[in-house]
Structure formats: structure tokens, C-alpha cells
Write a protein that holds these residues in place. Structure first.
Motif, mmCIF file in Angstrom:
data_model
loop_
_atom_site.group_PDB
_atom_site.id
_atom_site.type_symbol
_atom_site.label_atom_id
_atom_site.label_comp_id
_atom_site.label_asym_id
_atom_site.label_seq_id
_atom_site.Cartn_x
_atom_site.Cartn_y
_atom_site.Cartn_z
ATOM 1 N N ILE A 12 0.855 -1.182 0.000
ATOM 2 C CA ILE A 12 0.000 0.000 0.000
ATOM 3 C C ILE A 12 0.897 1.240 0.000
ATOM 4 N N GLU A 14 2.301 4.975 0.801
ATOM 5 C CA GLU A 14 2.325 5.746 2.055
ATOM 6 C C GLU A 14 1.188 6.759 2.101
ATOM 7 N N LEU A 17 -1.972 4.930 3.075
ATOM 8 C CA LEU A 17 -1.860 4.531 4.475
ATOM 9 C C LEU A 17 -2.082 5.731 5.395
ATOM 10 N N LYS A 18 -1.485 6.857 5.034
ATOM 11 C CA LYS A 18 -1.609 8.077 5.839
ATOM 12 C C LYS A 18 -3.057 8.577 5.843
ATOM 13 N N LYS A 21 -5.092 6.469 8.210
ATOM 14 C CA LYS A 21 -4.762 6.788 9.599
ATOM 15 C C LYS A 21 -5.374 8.121 10.021
ATOM 16 N N THR A 66 1.972 -0.784 9.397
ATOM 17 C CA THR A 66 2.763 -0.675 8.168
ATOM 18 C C THR A 66 2.032 -1.317 6.998
ATOM 19 N N SER A 67 2.568 -1.089 5.817
ATOM 20 C CA SER A 67 2.023 -1.701 4.614
ATOM 21 C C SER A 67 2.084 -3.229 4.708
ATOM 22 N N LEU A 70 -0.836 -4.582 6.669
ATOM 23 C CA LEU A 70 -2.070 -4.606 5.892
ATOM 24 C C LEU A 70 -2.101 -5.799 4.940
#
Length: 369
Positions: A12, A14, A17-18, A21, A66-67, A70
Motif C-alpha cells: 500500500i 504511504e 496509508l496516511k 490513519k 505498516t504496509s 495490511l
């Protein structure tokens, strides 16, 4: 399923992911604003995990994901053989562009100031109250227009209007608007009360531009589609039916009807079940078009905001209709003191007995501000 399969096989980005989050962080901040929510969440996590560390370390642990985590979880749990699928597709594609706001700086008269709160009157006659709050990045905003259900020609128009305003605007379809609000953690709720009509919104500073754009769309450019109005009416009729089947709700509804009969506060299910079916789109559109005249509107904002930016925004958003300013005291003649006691009894097949006792008072109309 091809996209889901990628989750278990590819890293995934960043950025993605960010984004995830950030959404979780915003939702967590909102849920932990009230002490009751905090107590409930701590109680739940203590029950499930036998300690409060999960609650205390939740956001810290979210940020550690983290990726690779996931990918592992997707491979373990996102099995298409166990999937249940519901699909809603937009009628059109493309990310909507956010309109530019005020082109000039508008003036505002400072009426009063106390601690971190300043009260302004804008050029258009609206009242703006800003409370500076630097404790976090959350901005809460409420725009309220005087009158509310007092201005209805048919009881129920205001609440039908409030619910239909979120069902599509000139820029966003129903689905697009719902998705934008959910993905960006923006809360936007129109509501009707006996003597006022409000739109409440809450958002983080990072989503301010989008939040203000959707706020303007809902406040000034709702489509009010006939199909959506009929769906809202059907929902409200269903809710009234549910009240009749719930003893405590029925008792309170009958209590309000007896206490406030002939006033907007007495427009309970008993009244609305007769009036809502007769509401037409024209009634909703006329009510909506007369909402939020600047001279009858008060806006309250709490957050770390630039005062001039919001002075500009609401100076442009609201128009002065040159109507007389609504005074809640003007409607006091509707609310006459009860001449004698009223007793309403409801026979219901229930193991519980509900008794409500109340007195009619003048309320806030006797207070100065």
C-alpha cells in the motif's frame, strides 16, 4: 475482487496509508470529546481486553501500522468466499472542484468581547460569534435561523426539509455528498426545532475548504428532488409508527401534545401522521428558499480560525432579505398558560407504567439575550 487481491499481494502506498490513519484519528478525536463517550469506550475496552492499555495506546498503535501489516491481514481475512456485497454506484464520475470563496474582505462590527469570544454583526446583518480555541484542530460551527417550525404552513415541512437537504445539491449527488462527508470526517446535520432551524457542522482544519464548500451547497443549493422528498416522508411516517409501538416514546409524545397543543412544540406524531402525507415539493422548496435570511441568522464558531476568513465566508453566503427581524417573543401569544389540569391516559399492553408530569412556563422568551 481484483483490487482486494492486490491488498494481499502489493504494498500500500504511504499516501493511502496516511489517509486511512488520518480518518481514524479524526473519528477518534470526535468520539473522545464527550466524557460519556470516553467512559463508554474505556468500559468496553476494559471488558474485552481486561485492561485500559488498548484505549490509551490506540492512536499510537494505529500510527505503527505498516504496509506489510495490511498485506498480512488482507491475506488472512479478506477471503471472497466469505464476502457479502452491497454496491452503490455514482451517476457521474469526477472529483468536484471547490469553489473560490470571498473575493474581498468584508467588514464587521464588533458588538462585544469576553475572554476568547467575540460577537460581530456583519454587513448583511447576520450575527457571528467566534470563540477562539487552540486546544486542537477541530472546528465546530452552527448556523441558526430564527423562526423554525413557527414558520411552517403545514406541520412537518421543516423536518422534511432538514432531512432532504442532504439528499443532493447542485454540485453533489446524494451518493457523492454522503461519500465526501464520510471519507473526510466531516459532520453536517441540518435540524428543525420549534423556534429555530440550524445546520451544525464539525471538521478538522485540514478539511476546512471542503467542509465550507459542502456547507454552502447544503445551505443554499440543495436540489430537493421530489423522489427524495417522498422517501423522507415515508421514513418519517415509519418513525411515527415505531413511536406508537414503544410505550415510553408514546407516553412522551402524548405528553407533549397535551402540554403544547396548537403550537409547534405540540406537533408530535399524533399531528404529523395527518399532515406529512399532504406536503408537496413546492411546500419544501418555498420553506427552504426562506431559510437563513441574514438579519435573522446567528452563526457560532468554536476553533482555531481566522476571523476575517469566516467574516468573508458568511458575508458572501447569506443575503439580507430586508424582512423584519424575527423576535421569538412575537410568538408568545401561541403559548397560553393552561387554564386547568390535563390528564391523558393511554392503555397499552406493557409490563411497565410510564407517568410524566410537567408545567407550562414562559421559557427563554422572558430572558434578555
Amino acid at each position: 475482487f481484483d483490487e482486494i487481491d492486490k491488498l494481499s499481494k502489493q504494498d500500500i502506498t504511504e499516501d493511502e496509508l496516511k489517509k486511512a490513519k488520518n480518518i481514524i484519528e479524526r473519528d477518534t478525536f470526535y468520539s473522545r470529546e464527550s466524557v460519556s463517550n470516553i467512559a463508554s469506550e474505556i468500559g468496553y475496552t476494559a471488558t474485552i481486553t481486561n485492561n485500559t492499555d488498548y484505549y490509551k495506546n490506540y492512536l499510537e498503535n494505529i500510527n505503527k501500522v505498516t504496509s506489510a501489516d495490511l498485506k498480512r491481514v488482507a491475506k488472512e481475512y479478506l477471503n471472497k468466499d466469505y464476502a457479502v456485497i452491497s454496491v452503490i454506484l455514482p451517476s457521474k464520475e469526477g472529483k468536484p472542484q471547490i469553489e473560490k470563496q470571498a473575493d474581498r474582505n468584508y467588514s464587521a462590527k464588533t458588538v462585544s468581547k469576553a475572554n476568547d469570544t467575540t460577537k460581530y454583526v456583519l454587513e448583511n446583518g447576520a450575527t457571528l460569534i467566534i470563540t477562539k480555541n487552540t486546544a486542537n484542530d477541530i472546528i465546530a460551527m452552527e448556523m441558526t435561523s430564527r423562526g423554525g417550525n413557527n414558520l411552517e404552513k403545514i406541520p412537518g415541512i421543516a423536518s422534511v426539509t432538514a432531512q432532504t437537504m442532504l439528499k443532493g445539491t447542485q454540485k453533489y449527488t446524494n451518493q457523492e455528498l454522503s461519500l465526501l462527508l464520510e471519507e473526510n470526517g466531516i459532520r453536517l446535520v441540518p435540524s428543525a426545532r420549534g423556534d429555530s432551524f440550524s445546520i451544525v457542522t464539525k471538521f478538522t482544519k485540514n478539511e476546512k475548504a471542503l467542509a465550507l464548500d459542502t456547507f454552502e451547497q447544503v445551505a443554499n443549493k440543495a436540489v430537493l428532488d421530489t423522489f427524495e422528498i417522498e422517501r423522507v416522508k415515508a421514513d418519517k411516517m415509519h418513525s411515527i409508527k415505531n413511536i406508537k409501538n414503544t410505550p415510553d416514546s408514546l407516553a412522551f409524545d402524548e405528553f407533549r401534545t397535551a402540554l403544547w397543543e396548537g403550537t409547534p412544540y405540540g406537533n408530535t406524531g399524533k399531528v404529523l401522521e395527518k399532515t406529512i402525507p399532504s406536503i408537496q415539493r413546492e411546500d419544501v422548496v418555498n420553506f427552504y428558499n426562506n431559510l437563513f435570511p441574514a438579519e435573522n441568522t446567528v452563526i457560532s464558531i468554536n476553533g482555531n480560525v481566522d476571523e476575517q476568513e469566516f467574516i468573508n465566508y458568511f458575508s458572501k453566503l447569506l443575503k439580507n432579505s430586508n424582512k423584519a427581524k424575527i423576535n421569538p417573543a412575537d410568538y408568545k401569544t401561541k403559548y397560553k398558560t393552561l387554564q386547568k389540569n390535563k390528564i391523558t391516559k393511554i392503555n397499552k399492553d406493557s409490563q411497565a407504567t410510564w407517568i410524566l408530569i410537567g408545567w407550562l412556563t414562559d421559557g427563554v422568551t422572558n430572558e434578555k439575550d
